[in-house]
Scaffold this motif. Structure first.
Motif, PDB file in Angstrom:
ATOM      1  N   ALA A 250       0.908  -1.102  -0.050  1.00  0.00           N
ATOM      2  CA  ALA A 250      -0.186   0.073  -0.002  1.00  0.00           C
ATOM      3  C   ALA A 250       0.812   1.172  -0.019  1.00  0.00           C
ATOM      4  O   ALA A 250       2.134   1.185   0.568  1.00  0.00           O
ATOM      5  CB  ALA A 250      -1.005  -0.025   1.246  1.00  0.00           C
ATOM      6  N   GLU A 251       0.298   2.435  -0.610  1.00  0.00           N
ATOM      7  CA  GLU A 251       1.235   3.611  -0.532  1.00  0.00           C
ATOM      8  C   GLU A 251       0.912   4.277   0.820  1.00  0.00           C
ATOM      9  O   GLU A 251       1.565   5.345   1.032  1.00  0.00           O
ATOM     10  CB  GLU A 251       0.758   4.607  -1.699  1.00  0.00           C
ATOM     11  N   CYS A 252      -0.048   4.025   1.639  1.00  0.00           N
ATOM     12  CA  CYS A 252      -0.375   4.668   2.780  1.00  0.00           C
ATOM     13  C   CYS A 252      -0.114   4.218   4.074  1.00  0.00           C
ATOM     14  O   CYS A 252      -0.394   2.658   4.042  1.00  0.00           O
ATOM     15  CB  CYS A 252      -1.690   5.135   2.677  1.00  0.00           C
ATOM     16  N   VAL A 253       0.046   4.541   5.150  1.00  0.00           N
ATOM     17  CA  VAL A 253       0.098   3.845   6.467  1.00  0.00           C
ATOM     18  C   VAL A 253      -1.009   4.696   7.278  1.00  0.00           C
ATOM     19  O   VAL A 253      -1.150   5.970   7.173  1.00  0.00           O
ATOM     20  CB  VAL A 253       1.389   4.013   7.121  1.00  0.00           C
ATOM     21  N   ASP A 254      -1.716   3.854   8.222  1.00  0.00           N
ATOM     22  CA  ASP A 254      -2.540   4.694   8.989  1.00  0.00           C
ATOM     23  C   ASP A 254      -2.108   4.618  10.611  1.00  0.00           C
ATOM     24  O   ASP A 254      -1.831   3.695  10.877  1.00  0.00           O
ATOM     25  CB  ASP A 254      -3.870   3.636   9.020  1.00  0.00           C
ATOM     26  N   LEU A 255      -2.333   5.846  11.067  1.00  0.00           N
ATOM     27  CA  LEU A 255      -1.926   6.031  12.198  1.00  0.00           C
ATOM     28  C   LEU A 255      -3.089   5.819  13.035  1.00  0.00           C
ATOM     29  O   LEU A 255      -4.030   6.700  13.324  1.00  0.00           O
ATOM     30  CB  LEU A 255      -1.602   7.673  12.737  1.00  0.00           C
ATOM     31  N   MET A 256      -3.376   4.604  13.551  1.00  0.00           N
ATOM     32  CA  MET A 256      -4.449   4.244  14.251  1.00  0.00           C
ATOM     33  C   MET A 256      -4.546   4.719  15.856  1.00  0.00           C
ATOM     34  O   MET A 256      -5.766   5.267  16.251  1.00  0.00           O
ATOM     35  CB  MET A 256      -4.331   2.507  14.314  1.00  0.00           C
ATOM     36  N   LEU A 257      -3.399   4.513  16.460  1.00  0.00           N
ATOM     37  CA  LEU A 257      -3.736   4.880  17.838  1.00  0.00           C
ATOM     38  C   LEU A 257      -2.411   5.745  18.388  1.00  0.00           C
ATOM     39  O   LEU A 257      -1.299   5.255  18.277  1.00  0.00           O
ATOM     40  CB  LEU A 257      -3.994   4.008  18.869  1.00  0.00           C
ATOM     41  N   VAL A 258      -2.509   7.000  18.711  1.00  0.00           N
ATOM     42  CA  VAL A 258      -1.285   7.814  19.139  1.00  0.00           C
ATOM     43  C   VAL A 258      -1.733   8.262  20.327  1.00  0.00           C
ATOM     44  O   VAL A 258      -2.352   9.335  20.446  1.00  0.00           O
ATOM     45  CB  VAL A 258      -0.801   8.966  17.903  1.00  0.00           C
ATOM     46  N   GLY A 259      -0.876   8.051  21.344  1.00  0.00           N
ATOM     47  CA  GLY A 259      -1.189   8.657  22.577  1.00  0.00           C
ATOM     48  C   GLY A 259       0.018   8.963  23.535  1.00  0.00           C
ATOM     49  O   GLY A 259       0.902   7.997  23.456  1.00  0.00           O
ATOM     50  N   ILE A 260       0.059   9.888  24.271  1.00  0.00           N
ATOM     51  CA  ILE A 260       1.279  10.337  25.276  1.00  0.00           C
ATOM     52  C   ILE A 260       0.517  10.499  26.450  1.00  0.00           C
ATOM     53  O   ILE A 260      -0.723  11.489  26.522  1.00  0.00           O
ATOM     54  CB  ILE A 260       1.891  11.556  24.621  1.00  0.00           C
ATOM     55  N   LEU A 261       1.022  10.055  27.653  1.00  0.00           N
ATOM     56  CA  LEU A 261       0.468  10.427  28.960  1.00  0.00           C
ATOM     57  C   LEU A 261       0.536  12.025  29.208  1.00  0.00           C
ATOM     58  O   LEU A 261       1.534  12.350  28.763  1.00  0.00           O
ATOM     59  CB  LEU A 261       1.325   9.752  29.980  1.00  0.00           C
ATOM     60  N   PRO A 262      -0.621  12.529  29.689  1.00  0.00           N
ATOM     61  CA  PRO A 262      -0.760  14.102  29.968  1.00  0.00           C
ATOM     62  C   PRO A 262       0.598  14.661  30.403  1.00  0.00           C
ATOM     63  O   PRO A 262       1.048  15.625  29.917  1.00  0.00           O
ATOM     64  CB  PRO A 262      -1.800  14.144  30.840  1.00  0.00           C
ATOM     65  N   GLU A 263       1.244  14.105  31.402  1.00  0.00           N
ATOM     66  CA  GLU A 263       2.406  14.660  32.033  1.00  0.00           C
ATOM     67  C   GLU A 263       3.648  14.596  31.139  1.00  0.00           C
ATOM     68  O   GLU A 263       4.910  15.362  31.565  1.00  0.00           O
ATOM     69  CB  GLU A 263       2.735  14.173  33.504  1.00  0.00           C
ATOM     70  N   TYR A 264       3.665  13.857  30.038  1.00  0.00           N
ATOM     71  CA  TYR A 264       4.820  13.900  29.202  1.00  0.00           C
ATOM     72  C   TYR A 264       4.403  14.467  28.036  1.00  0.00           C
ATOM     73  O   TYR A 264       5.347  14.634  26.965  1.00  0.00           O
ATOM     74  CB  TYR A 264       5.025  12.403  28.900  1.00  0.00           C
ATOM     75  N   GLN A 265       3.222  15.223  27.507  1.00  0.00           N
ATOM     76  CA  GLN A 265       2.946  15.897  26.458  1.00  0.00           C
ATOM     77  C   GLN A 265       3.741  17.170  26.185  1.00  0.00           C
ATOM     78  O   GLN A 265       3.954  17.524  24.953  1.00  0.00           O
ATOM     79  CB  GLN A 265       1.572  15.995  26.377  1.00  0.00           C
ATOM     80  N   GLN A 266       4.268  17.784  27.125  1.00  0.00           N
ATOM     81  CA  GLN A 266       5.253  18.890  26.894  1.00  0.00           C
ATOM     82  C   GLN A 266       6.638  18.511  26.975  1.00  0.00           C
ATOM     83  O   GLN A 266       7.409  19.455  26.746  1.00  0.00           O
ATOM     84  CB  GLN A 266       4.924  19.930  28.228  1.00  0.00           C
ATOM     85  N   LYS A 267       6.958  17.375  26.947  1.00  0.00           N
ATOM     86  CA  LYS A 267       8.361  16.739  26.972  1.00  0.00           C
ATOM     87  C   LYS A 267       8.737  16.500  25.482  1.00  0.00           C
ATOM     88  O   LYS A 267       9.743  15.911  25.461  1.00  0.00           O
ATOM     89  CB  LYS A 267       8.637  15.951  27.931  1.00  0.00           C
ATOM     90  N   GLY A 268       8.137  16.724  24.556  1.00  0.00           N
ATOM     91  CA  GLY A 268       8.468  16.403  23.140  1.00  0.00           C
ATOM     92  C   GLY A 268       8.270  14.732  22.855  1.00  0.00           C
ATOM     93  O   GLY A 268       8.983  14.357  21.767  1.00  0.00           O
ATOM     94  N   ALA A 269       7.844  14.015  23.779  1.00  0.00           N
ATOM     95  CA  ALA A 269       7.456  12.566  23.460  1.00  0.00           C
ATOM     96  C   ALA A 269       7.043  12.342  22.124  1.00  0.00           C
ATOM     97  O   ALA A 269       7.154  11.212  21.396  1.00  0.00           O
ATOM     98  CB  ALA A 269       6.848  11.869  24.518  1.00  0.00           C
ATOM     99  N   ASN A 270       6.136  13.231  21.713  1.00  0.00           N
ATOM    100  CA  ASN A 270       5.382  13.151  20.244  1.00  0.00           C
ATOM    101  C   ASN A 270       6.308  12.888  19.314  1.00  0.00           C
ATOM    102  O   ASN A 270       6.290  11.987  18.286  1.00  0.00           O
ATOM    103  CB  ASN A 270       4.343  13.892  19.957  1.00  0.00           C
ATOM    104  N   ALA A 271       7.238  13.886  19.182  1.00  0.00           N
ATOM    105  CA  ALA A 271       8.343  13.873  17.941  1.00  0.00           C
ATOM    106  C   ALA A 271       9.297  12.720  18.104  1.00  0.00           C
ATOM    107  O   ALA A 271       9.713  12.174  17.032  1.00  0.00           O
ATOM    108  CB  ALA A 271       9.318  15.256  18.277  1.00  0.00           C
TER     109      ALA A 271
END
Length: 383
Positions: free
Chosen positions: A310-331
């Protein structure tokens, strides 16, 4: 001919309820039809763990003996208690382009909800956030995903003309362009800083760790529970639901497309973020006639899952604990995953639904070329 509404009362009726979507969307280039077995499981009151705290009734619309519409009425008691609402949800709604049909279907759910003491009807929503939600109102020429609803453009037109309905919540979706090579510099800088400063690290679990003593699968869903808890209409997954999702979905996942973030400052290497992605199944599902894997649908699904056809990838579930969301864990998630997408030749990713007001989630795409290509709406009407 007048429209007749019948309540689903047995296996034959439930089969007709599920079958309508395949009939109505056969040959559609954008719809991603669910597998029949998955639909049957979700809608069966003796199989779906959500019925621990949900009630539901399903309705079919007939015209001259032919099924021309369907709708589910759902009361999620946990969500109603958490959000202090008396809501009956509507979901699994499909109908031919006839205002008489759609009006009769919604009236059936409204009457049922009112009889149960509900004061509003909202949707489209499923039993929980793990079900597809939101009616497509923009992006009808965009490929759907297995985690979302596709509907014809006349659906929202009917909602507008029926009267009494208003916007309750909108979701947006983004198409993310996978860099042809290399890593976006800002992802690299942020991620390297995060690993050094906070001692957060990406890991890829082995399949045996998902169900083994490490219990990675259960930890993943615990993170989802904690990171999604504040979102619109969400109700915490019960232990029975977690067990159910582990058995239904985790065996099919490609461990190479899953990234987990751990905090190595803690002795147990606490899991603080999850990124579950999967090769797009849309084209494969379209080749499963009437949602069946047999006789040939299994091969198309296997090619997509195992060989990443397939040409596409689905981002099914992306979650970061609230206390870590400002620490750049998503990147850090995408710092790890982007090279894997490049290896498999994916050209773009689908974010699936995000609340339009969830700026924290949308900021995590800021270092990628992106376009907001779909919008969905949950409607509300007072009863």
């Amino acid at each position: 001919m007048s429209i007749e509404i019948k309540k689903v009362t047995g296996k034959k009726d439930l089969d007709a309820f599920i079958q309508l979507h395949y009939d109505l969307y056969r040959g559609n280039a954008f719809d991603a039809p669910n597998l029949y077995t998955d639909e049957l499981h979700t809608l069966s009151k003796d199989r779906n763990a959500a019925f621990e705290f949900c009630e539901a009734e399903y309705f079919l619309a007939y015209r001259d003996g032919e099924v021309v519409g369907r709708i589910a009425g759902i009361i999620n008691k946990r969500a109603n208690e958490q959000w202090k609402r008396k809501s009956v949800r509507f979901g699994w709604v499909d109908f031919v382009d006839d205002p008489e049909v759609s009006a009769a279907l919604f009236k059936a759910v409204e009457d049922w909800g009112r009889a149960q003491g509900m004061t509003e009807i909202i949707g489209p929503l499923g039993f929980t956030d793990m079900d597809p939600e939101g009616m497509l109102i923009e992006g009808f020429d965009q490929m759907g995903t297995m985690a979302t609803i596709y509907n014809y453009p006349y659906y929202p037109e009917h909602m507008e003309t029926m009267g009494g309905w208003e916007k309750d919540n909108d979701y947006v979706e983004y198409k993310l362009i996978v860099p042809k090579d290399g890593m976006p510099e800002k992802y690299r800088k942020v991620s390297e800083l995060v690993m050094k400063r906070y001692n957060l690290h990406p890991v890829h679990p082995k399949r045996k760790q998902v169900f083994g003593k490490e219990q990675y699968g259960r930890k993943v869903l615990d993170v989802v529970n904690q990171s999604f808890g504040h979102l619109y209409g969400y109700s915490q997954m019960t232990e029975a639901q977690i067990d159910e999702y582990l058995k239904m979905y985790f065996p099919m996942l490609d461990m190479d497309l899953i990234c987990l973030i751990e905090d190595w400052n803690t002795p147990e290497h606490k899991m603080v973020g999850v990124g579950i992605t999967i090769t797009s199944m849309t084209r494969a599902l379209q080749k499963c006639r009437n949602g069946r894997l047999w006789p040939f649908g299994w091969w198309h699904c296997l090619r997509a899952l195992k060989f990443h056809k397939a040409e596409c990838v689905d981002l099914m579930l992306v979650g970061i604990l609230p206390e870590y969301q400002q620490k750049g864990a998503n990147a850090l998630l995408f710092y790890d995953l982007i090279p894997r997408y490049q290896k498999y030749g994916f050209k773009w990713g689908e974010t699936n639904v995000e609340m339009e007001t969830n700026e924290k989630v949308q900021q995590q795409w800021q270092y990628l070329e992106r376009v907001q290509h779909k919008r969905r709406r949950c409607y509300r009407k007072a009863l």
